[in-house]
Structures are given as structure tokens and as C-alpha cells.
Design a protein around this motif. Structure first.
Motif, PDB file in Angstrom:
ATOM      1  N   GLU A   1       0.833  -1.204   0.000  1.00 40.54           N
ATOM      2  CA  GLU A   1       0.000   0.000   0.000  1.00 40.54           C
ATOM      3  C   GLU A   1       0.866   1.252   0.000  1.00 40.54           C
ATOM      4  N   ALA A   2       1.918   1.247   0.816  1.00 44.23           N
ATOM      5  CA  ALA A   2       2.817   2.397   0.858  1.00 44.23           C
ATOM      6  C   ALA A   2       3.527   2.569  -0.486  1.00 44.23           C
ATOM      7  N   LEU A   3       3.965   1.469  -1.072  1.00 43.25           N
ATOM      8  CA  LEU A   3       4.642   1.532  -2.364  1.00 43.25           C
ATOM      9  C   LEU A   3       3.732   2.088  -3.443  1.00 43.25           C
ATOM     10  N   PHE A   4       2.488   1.594  -3.507  1.00 49.13           N
ATOM     11  CA  PHE A   4       1.541   2.082  -4.504  1.00 49.13           C
ATOM     12  C   PHE A   4       1.176   3.537  -4.262  1.00 49.13           C
ATOM     13  N   ALA A   5       1.058   3.927  -3.005  1.00 45.20           N
ATOM     14  CA  ALA A   5       0.758   5.323  -2.699  1.00 45.20           C
ATOM     15  C   ALA A   5       1.907   6.220  -3.161  1.00 45.20           C
ATOM     16  N   GLU A   6       3.137   5.796  -2.903  1.00 42.72           N
ATOM     17  CA  GLU A   6       4.308   6.575  -3.323  1.00 42.72           C
ATOM     18  C   GLU A   6       4.400   6.645  -4.850  1.00 42.72           C
ATOM     19  N   ALA A   7       4.170   5.521  -5.511  1.00 40.05           N
ATOM     20  CA  ALA A   7       4.219   5.501  -6.973  1.00 40.05           C
ATOM     21  C   ALA A   7       3.122   6.387  -7.555  1.00 40.05           C
ATOM     22  N   GLY A   8       1.944   6.326  -6.976  1.00 36.76           N
ATOM     23  CA  GLY A   8       0.851   7.185  -7.434  1.00 36.76           C
ATOM     24  C   GLY A   8       1.181   8.652  -7.253  1.00 36.76           C
ATOM     25  N   GLN A   9       1.793   8.996  -6.125  1.00 34.10           N
ATOM     26  CA  GLN A   9       2.175  10.391  -5.873  1.00 34.10           C
ATOM     27  C   GLN A   9       3.238  10.838  -6.875  1.00 34.10           C
ATOM     28  N   GLN A  10       4.204   9.983  -7.147  1.00 32.06           N
ATOM     29  CA  GLN A  10       5.249  10.326  -8.120  1.00 32.06           C
ATOM     30  C   GLN A  10       4.648  10.534  -9.509  1.00 32.06           C
ATOM     31  N   MET A  11       3.715   9.672  -9.890  1.00 32.29           N
ATOM     32  CA  MET A  11       3.089   9.826 -11.203  1.00 32.29           C
ATOM     33  C   MET A  11       2.275  11.119 -11.254  1.00 32.29           C
ATOM     34  N   THR A  12       1.597  11.449 -10.170  1.00 30.45           N
ATOM     35  CA  THR A  12       0.835  12.691 -10.114  1.00 30.45           C
ATOM     36  C   THR A  12       1.767  13.890 -10.223  1.00 30.45           C
ATOM     37  N   ASP A  13       2.870  13.857  -9.490  1.00 31.50           N
ATOM     38  CA  ASP A  13       3.841  14.950  -9.549  1.00 31.50           C
ATOM     39  C   ASP A  13       4.422  15.096 -10.948  1.00 31.50           C
ATOM     40  N   GLN A  14       4.760  13.974 -11.587  1.00 27.71           N
ATOM     41  CA  GLN A  14       5.322  14.028 -12.935  1.00 27.71           C
ATOM     42  C   GLN A  14       4.292  14.559 -13.933  1.00 27.71           C
ATOM     43  N   ALA A  15       3.050  14.153 -13.761  1.00 25.46           N
ATOM     44  CA  ALA A  15       2.007  14.645 -14.660  1.00 25.46           C
ATOM     45  C   ALA A  15       1.808  16.135 -14.485  1.00 25.46           C
ATOM     46  N   GLN A  16       1.875  16.615 -13.247  1.00 23.90           N
ATOM     47  CA  GLN A  16       1.726  18.052 -13.002  1.00 23.90           C
ATOM     48  C   GLN A  16       2.909  18.820 -13.590  1.00 23.90           C
ATOM     49  N   LYS A  17       4.116  18.286 -13.435  1.00 30.21           N
ATOM     50  CA  LYS A  17       5.291  18.954 -14.002  1.00 30.21           C
ATOM     51  C   LYS A  17       5.200  18.979 -15.520  1.00 30.21           C
ATOM     52  N   ALA A  18       4.783  17.877 -16.121  1.00 29.62           N
ATOM     53  CA  ALA A  18       4.664  17.824 -17.576  1.00 29.62           C
ATOM     54  C   ALA A  18       3.578  18.777 -18.049  1.00 29.62           C
ATOM     55  N   GLY A  19       2.487  18.847 -17.348  1.00 29.09           N
ATOM     56  CA  GLY A  19       1.410  19.780 -17.698  1.00 29.09           C
ATOM     57  C   GLY A  19       1.851  21.215 -17.503  1.00 29.09           C
ATOM     58  N   GLY A  20       2.598  21.502 -16.476  1.00 23.98           N
ATOM     59  CA  GLY A  20       3.083  22.853 -16.196  1.00 23.98           C
ATOM     60  C   GLY A  20       4.108  23.304 -17.220  1.00 23.98           C
ATOM     61  N   SER A  21       5.005  22.446 -17.666  1.00 30.49           N
ATOM     62  CA  SER A  21       6.019  22.828 -18.640  1.00 30.49           C
ATOM     63  C   SER A  21       5.393  23.007 -20.018  1.00 30.49           C
ATOM     64  N   ALA A  22       4.337  22.272 -20.336  1.00 32.23           N
ATOM     65  CA  ALA A  22       3.652  22.432 -21.621  1.00 32.23           C
ATOM     66  C   ALA A  22       2.900  23.753 -21.644  1.00 32.23           C
ATOM     67  N   ALA A  23       2.363  24.160 -20.539  1.00 29.36           N
ATOM     68  CA  ALA A  23       1.621  25.420 -20.471  1.00 29.36           C
ATOM     69  C   ALA A  23       2.571  26.602 -20.566  1.00 29.36           C
TER      70      ALA A  23
END
Length: 101
Positions: A62-84
């Protein structure tokens, strides 16, 4: 007469050893019960250990999946922010770059 003496001797020996035979029988019964209790205790400890390992494994997953989900969310936000920030991509074509016939 000798047969009678031998029978007498055998009977006395049986009577003499009878309490020892009963004691041995009782000791064997008790040893069997103790062994059975020890086996049941080992089984319970084994089940407890297995359950604990499952719980710890589940918590770690559960901790691993939560961390992976958070990392994917952070990466998606960074990718969305750099595209904007860079704005829309400019379309270029070879035909519009001064190749007139």
C-alpha cells in the motif's frame, strides 16, 4: 512341582512389574498429550507469524503504490506545467519556407 514353581514365579514377577507397566503406560500417554499440545502451539505460532507477514507485506505494498501514485501525479503536473509555459507548438511546413516555383 517345578512347573508349579515356575508358574508361581512368573505370576509374582507379573504382579511385581504391573505397577511399573501402568506407570510406563501413563507416562507414554502424557508424553503423547504434551507432544500434541506442542504441535498445536507450533501451528498457532506459525499461523500468527504468517498473518503478521501478510499484514506487513500488505502495508508495504500500500505504501509503495501510494508513493508511486504520488510520483506519477507529480510528474504529470510537471509535464502539464512545462507544456503550459512553452505555449502551443508552432506548425512549420517545408512548402511555406520560400520554395516558390
Amino acid at each position: 512341582m517345578q512347573d508349579k514353581m515356575m508358574e508361581n514365579f512368573n505370576e509374582q514377577t507379573r504382579q511385581f512389574l504391573e505397577p511399573m507397566r501402568k506407570l510406563n503406560s501413563m507416562m507414554l500417554d502424557n508424553m503423547e498429550k504434551m507432544t500434541q499440545q506442542q504441535l498445536e502451539a507450533m501451528k498457532r505460532y506459525s499461523q500468527m507469524g504468517t498473518e503478521r507477514m501478510r499484514t506487513e507485506f500488505k502495508n508495504q505494498l500500500e505504501a509503495l503504490f501510494a508513493e508511486a501514485g504520488q510520483q506519477m501525479t507529480d510528474q504529470a503536473q510537471k509535464a502539464g506545467g512545462s507544456a503550459a509555459k512553452s505555449g502551443p507548438a508552432k506548425a512549420t511546413s517545408k512548402s511555406s519556407t520560400g520554395n516558390k516555383s
